[in-house]
Design a protein around this motif. Sequence first.
Motif, PDB file in Angstrom:
ATOM      1  N   ALA A 176       4.222  10.328   4.250  1.00 38.48           N
ATOM      2  CA  ALA A 176       4.376   9.731   2.922  1.00 38.48           C
ATOM      3  C   ALA A 176       4.086   8.239   2.960  1.00 38.48           C
ATOM      4  N   LEU A 177       4.567   7.571   3.990  1.00 38.96           N
ATOM      5  CA  LEU A 177       4.361   6.131   4.101  1.00 38.96           C
ATOM      6  C   LEU A 177       2.873   5.810   4.240  1.00 38.96           C
ATOM      7  N   LEU A 178       2.167   6.555   5.074  1.00 42.46           N
ATOM      8  CA  LEU A 178       0.732   6.310   5.256  1.00 42.46           C
ATOM      9  C   LEU A 178      -0.043   6.613   3.980  1.00 42.46           C
ATOM     10  N   ALA A 179       0.335   7.673   3.278  1.00 40.35           N
ATOM     11  CA  ALA A 179      -0.325   7.977   2.012  1.00 40.35           C
ATOM     12  C   ALA A 179      -0.070   6.878   0.995  1.00 40.35           C
ATOM     13  N   GLY A 180       1.153   6.335   0.998  1.00 41.85           N
ATOM     14  CA  GLY A 180       1.455   5.237   0.090  1.00 41.85           C
ATOM     15  C   GLY A 180       0.688   3.971   0.422  1.00 41.85           C
ATOM     16  N   ARG A 226      10.238   0.260   1.818  1.00 43.83           N
ATOM     17  CA  ARG A 226      11.595   0.371   1.264  1.00 43.83           C
ATOM     18  C   ARG A 226      11.784   1.703   0.550  1.00 43.83           C
ATOM     19  N   ARG A 227      10.790   2.142  -0.168  1.00 41.96           N
ATOM     20  CA  ARG A 227      10.933   3.320  -1.016  1.00 41.96           C
ATOM     21  C   ARG A 227      10.659   4.634  -0.276  1.00 41.96           C
ATOM     22  N   LEU A 228       9.776   4.594   0.732  1.00 37.96           N
ATOM     23  CA  LEU A 228       9.358   5.830   1.410  1.00 37.96           C
ATOM     24  C   LEU A 228       9.723   5.883   2.886  1.00 37.96           C
ATOM     25  N   GLY A 229      10.251   4.816   3.453  1.00 33.66           N
ATOM     26  CA  GLY A 229      10.432   4.746   4.902  1.00 33.66           C
ATOM     27  C   GLY A 229      11.727   5.354   5.388  1.00 33.66           C
ATOM     28  N   GLY A 230      12.072   4.983   6.602  1.00 28.13           N
ATOM     29  CA  GLY A 230      13.317   5.401   7.224  1.00 28.13           C
ATOM     30  C   GLY A 230      13.781   4.298   8.144  1.00 28.13           C
TER      31      GLY A 230
END
Length: 340
Positions: A176-180, A226-230
Amino acid sequence: MSLSPSALPFDDIRNLVRQMPGPDEDAVAEVRARDAQLTKPAGSLGKLEDLAEWLAGWSGRGRPKVSRPVVAIFAANHGVADKGVSAFPASVTRQMVENFAAGGAAINQICIAHDLGLKIFDLALDMPTPDITEEDAFDEANCAATMAFGMEAVAGGTDLLCIGEMGIANTTVASALLAGLFGGTPGDWVGPGTGVDAEGMARKRAAVEQAVARIEGTSDPLEILRRLGGRELAAMAGAVLAARLQRTPVIVDGFVATAAVAVLHAMDPRALDHCLFAHVSAEPAHRMALEKLGKEPLLDLGMRLGEGTGAALAAGIVRAAAQVHDGMATFADAGVSGKG
């Protein structure tokens, strides 16, 4: 460098990125000059020679050495695991951290084989970040604080930092992070992770698509983190930034670690110049991520374990490169006739 985990808003992180030093060109020149005198044909050690130059440039030492290498593993849990996106339950994260501590994991054996230090960081395993398909992983303060924790984690002295991770469902978060960050079809960034079956892959692809759709229009790299990470991804990004400020070379492990540091690259394409990418993993999107970053992996061994294992294997090669450059005799030392 002393940073307070409770006082590092995103603006301060951006300022640190702007302050990143470049390589020490004098140290690189010193390595090249010595290399020309070593008892071997010019260029005959191939990438080992490049690695010696890389070490010199980012350590600032014209005779580079690796005497205090450390593998840092950051472990965290993720609410999205409840969506059935992994072949293993979230409880395995803690069980594996305990296995690391007991010396029973693959990473322990590789560290023993190459004489590497190992540090494990438990990032609130009992409090998973929220499910990113439904809400943000962090608020700004907690994301920044987690990055700052990663910065502090590399304090205490190392001359080669290897970063790795442990976290059930974190390949979903990384996708998700890479796609974002890079765009494209979200599903293109999704792979089998720890070996999820076809139904699990469908759930994983759907989760990544939902998470990316939820933040549509967000372009700031730190906001995407911030929104998609961990927690482990934010901490790894912080550790790599701190290493740059401290002039410490870094080896990045696999797919998840690459996603974490891609945030820094999105902030400044030079941000990863001090990083060596250990390997291309069997996770299909890892090669695509490396291409987006313009990075060539050192190894291709079909690995997909995580835990910093690829980085630790690469560290053995880097240590050998430093030893060869520093320990070889010159033509004059050995009384060997040089090229006429």
